[in-house]
Design a protein around this motif. Sequence first.
Motif, PDB file in Angstrom:
ATOM      1  N   ARG A 314      76.608  14.574  -8.219  1.00 28.63           N
ATOM      2  CA  ARG A 314      76.603  13.792  -6.966  1.00 28.63           C
ATOM      3  C   ARG A 314      77.695  12.734  -6.987  1.00 28.63           C
ATOM      4  N   ARG A 315      77.838  12.070  -8.116  1.00 32.78           N
ATOM      5  CA  ARG A 315      78.888  11.042  -8.208  1.00 32.78           C
ATOM      6  C   ARG A 315      80.264  11.672  -8.025  1.00 32.78           C
ATOM      7  N   GLU A 318      80.594  12.475  -4.236  1.00 31.33           N
ATOM      8  CA  GLU A 318      80.648  11.257  -3.417  1.00 31.33           C
ATOM      9  C   GLU A 318      81.947  10.477  -3.634  1.00 31.33           C
ATOM     10  N   ASP A 321      86.634  12.352  -0.603  1.00 33.20           N
ATOM     11  CA  ASP A 321      86.477  12.264   0.853  1.00 33.20           C
ATOM     12  C   ASP A 321      86.672  13.611   1.530  1.00 33.20           C
ATOM     13  N   GLU A 324      81.342  17.754   0.610  1.00 34.60           N
ATOM     14  CA  GLU A 324      79.927  17.380   0.615  1.00 34.60           C
ATOM     15  C   GLU A 324      79.183  18.426  -0.213  1.00 34.60           C
ATOM     16  N   TYR A 335      68.715  17.575  -2.503  1.00 37.28           N
ATOM     17  CA  TYR A 335      69.494  16.339  -2.461  1.00 37.28           C
ATOM     18  C   TYR A 335      70.780  16.598  -1.682  1.00 37.28           C
ATOM     19  N   THR A 337      74.486  15.040  -0.117  1.00 36.06           N
ATOM     20  CA  THR A 337      75.442  13.943  -0.110  1.00 36.06           C
ATOM     21  C   THR A 337      75.490  13.357   1.295  1.00 36.06           C
ATOM     22  N   SER A 338      76.052  12.175   1.403  1.00 31.36           N
ATOM     23  CA  SER A 338      75.905  11.357   2.609  1.00 31.36           C
ATOM     24  C   SER A 338      76.409  12.009   3.885  1.00 31.36           C
ATOM     25  N   GLY A 339      77.401  12.884   3.789  1.00 34.39           N
ATOM     26  CA  GLY A 339      77.982  13.457   4.996  1.00 34.39           C
ATOM     27  C   GLY A 339      77.207  14.603   5.607  1.00 34.39           C
ATOM     28  N   THR A 341      73.660  14.581   6.129  1.00 33.17           N
ATOM     29  CA  THR A 341      72.311  14.205   6.590  1.00 33.17           C
ATOM     30  C   THR A 341      72.072  14.538   8.053  1.00 33.17           C
ATOM     31  N   GLU A 342      73.118  14.604   8.854  1.00 28.95           N
ATOM     32  CA  GLU A 342      72.954  14.886  10.285  1.00 28.95           C
ATOM     33  C   GLU A 342      73.124  16.359  10.627  1.00 28.95           C
ATOM     34  N   GLU A 355      64.611  11.528  -1.237  1.00 28.70           N
ATOM     35  CA  GLU A 355      65.070  10.263  -0.646  1.00 28.70           C
ATOM     36  C   GLU A 355      66.428   9.890  -1.213  1.00 28.70           C
TER      37      GLU A 355
END
Length: 355
Positions: A314-315, A318, A321, A324, A335, A337-339, A341-342, A355
């Motif tokens: 994950r690190r 993340e 750029d 994902e 799990y 990565t941040s990009g 979630t939508e 979470e």
Amino acid sequence: MYRTFFSFGSKLVMSAILLIGLIGCVSTTDRKEAAVSTAPATERYFIFDTIVSLRVYDERMTSQHFDEVRGLLEQIDQRMNRLLAGSEIDQVNQAAGASAVSVSEETFKVVQTAVDYAAASGGHFDPTIGPIVDLWGIGSEHAAVPEDRKLTAAMQKIDYKNVTLEPSSHAIMLKKKGMSLDLGAIAKGYAADVIADYLQQQDFKSAIIDLGGNVLAMGAKPNGSPWNIGIQDPGEQRGQHLGTLEVVNKTIVTSGVYERFFESEGNVYHHILSPFTGYPVDNDLLSVTIVTETSMDADAMSTSVFSLGLAEGRRFIESRDDAEAIFVTKDHQIYLTSGLTETFNRTNDDYQLAE
């Protein structure tokens, strides 16, 4: 990290079938774009010991285009398949410990990228893993747990730092006799990129390229909406999904323990081998899916990140750029990565979003 390399017509090696399903084909057409229909022009090839599927959503796609794609795939196989006698990679491997070999620009590019990922991943991705791949034989009829003494000897030949690259002459040298480059964890991704480049040069805008599960969703659907790609449930048969992902002009590549394996004396051994132990990677992951724009990068990252494990993997993602990832663990946690979630939609209640 390794996923067995393709071989055109070979019965010795099985392809890395990543088991990512495509869901939700085109239902309408953007009438403003000429020559685009809802029914794709489709071709399937048996090459790299797997089924390669190409769907192009454009009426202008012809049999000549499909033949030219086949030629591109065969050229890559003939250059980068280490099991094909006389291929460029075979010549490099045969000259290991003795001399450098000049190769084509594209072979040099793939090897350079592989070495770069080896360095970036701290050696978790290593294109010189060929000697232990041969010992295990996973994907062949002769898969078996290697003898300790043979595995120890083979491990001495694995180290990406012993690959010398000369950009001006496209020359590659392996410093130790018995070393063996294997591009199985990156070359299929490169092939997907080559097909996409070809289609774009022909002015095609909407296509699905699937090399045995390495999925490249080119552009958007003909109606302009995103593609919906099913992410394989690692505990079920092919086509069973744990969720879907909406993408436009992205590639999706997965590494997982379910892809190829064999059983021996009650133990299951999967095909993702560690350059550090010589054995299949043993961590808390069932699969890793990489989402990015370049399939060659996705291919290399998926194997690198699987070997790194959940936390370090994950690190790694993340910190970039351009990529994902979706991680699936043995306790059925997902799990993201941040990009993502939508755009990721869980569809299987046997798995939970962490979470």
